[in-house]
Design a protein around this motif. Sequence first.
Motif, mmCIF file in Angstrom:
data_model
loop_
_atom_site.group_PDB
_atom_site.id
_atom_site.type_symbol
_atom_site.label_atom_id
_atom_site.label_comp_id
_atom_site.label_asym_id
_atom_site.label_seq_id
_atom_site.Cartn_x
_atom_site.Cartn_y
_atom_site.Cartn_z
ATOM 1 N N GLY A 172 9.572 4.814 9.927
ATOM 2 C CA GLY A 172 8.970 4.851 8.599
ATOM 3 C C GLY A 172 8.572 3.470 8.108
ATOM 4 N N ARG A 173 9.413 2.469 8.351
ATOM 5 C CA ARG A 173 9.086 1.105 7.950
ATOM 6 C C ARG A 173 7.884 0.570 8.726
ATOM 7 N N GLU A 175 5.416 2.320 10.068
ATOM 8 C CA GLU A 175 4.205 2.987 9.602
ATOM 9 C C GLU A 175 3.793 2.473 8.228
ATOM 10 N N SER A 176 4.777 2.187 7.369
ATOM 11 C CA SER A 176 4.465 1.641 6.050
ATOM 12 C C SER A 176 3.828 0.264 6.164
ATOM 13 N N CYS A 177 4.379 -0.569 7.055
ATOM 14 C CA CYS A 177 3.832 -1.910 7.238
ATOM 15 C C CYS A 177 2.422 -1.858 7.807
ATOM 16 N N ARG A 179 0.161 0.001 7.054
ATOM 17 C CA ARG A 179 -0.798 0.323 6.000
ATOM 18 C C ARG A 179 -1.005 -0.829 5.023
ATOM 19 N N TRP A 180 -0.318 -1.944 5.237
ATOM 20 C CA TRP A 180 -0.515 -3.092 4.356
ATOM 21 C C TRP A 180 -1.964 -3.568 4.450
#
Length: 280
Positions: A172-173, A175-177, A179-180
């Motif tokens: 999850g981290r 995938e979140s990164c 999208r930065w």
Amino acid sequence: MYLVIYAVVEVENGDNQRWFLGLLKDDLHRHNTQHWTFILDKQNGLTNAIESLFENSEHRTCVRHLYNNFSLSHKDLTLKNCLRDVVRATTVSQWLEHMQRMLDLDPAAYGWLEGKPASHWSKSHFRKWNQCDMLLNNLCESFNSTIVTAREKPTLTMLEDIRVYLIRRIVGRRESCDRWIAAIGPRILKILEKNGIACSHVIAFVVSRGLNMMEFVDDIYKKVAYMRTYTPSISPITGPSAWPTPCLNPLNPPVYTKRAGKPKKNRRKEPNEVASSMRS
């Protein structure tokens, strides 16, 4: 938070804490721990273990625990706000200014706080080369609350639940990164936009020279470092049916010692926390 190591012990005491920290130091192959920072609560056993194993590391006191002790004899809201300003001061001059204000408000409160090494609890006295200004150990509290349900299960099932949780968190981290849209994370970007990282005069000078403020943000806050941290993943493992069967006697669980009273699931709250939750 990135979880590095965890262990299962029967009780949290000085011997087990020293054993655990010794494994941490050996596994990471770090003999010079000058750049390590430990945020501690009120456990003397843990403090003694860290001081003996990590002699050159930076030791900090969780400000929540500091305030809990402070508020036992100094309950005034004005003093609480003053303490908040003291611990958040980023320069020695600011720290002196807020400490003088506390002295004017309550000399006894000033004496209590002045007796604690400022390098343990104020940003103004933290080591400059450590890129960490955290004042609380809320990350640990958050993780402990996440595994409350898992801790009620048998050991192997509990460890499997934690492993699966970590797998999902890392993915999850990552995938979140991915999208930065900027070179640094959204939280640091928000702080930068509010002039919270550097002095506003410094930011004005950098912008007037046509330079990019992003170049002055430390590399540990940038997307490259974040992705380097979360790119490795935890590999799946086979179930118990596929485990090898050694020709040894079966491993029996340790002798269980039942403790007096009802087992506690949640962290014991301090008196001021109980009062605040009742008001809310």
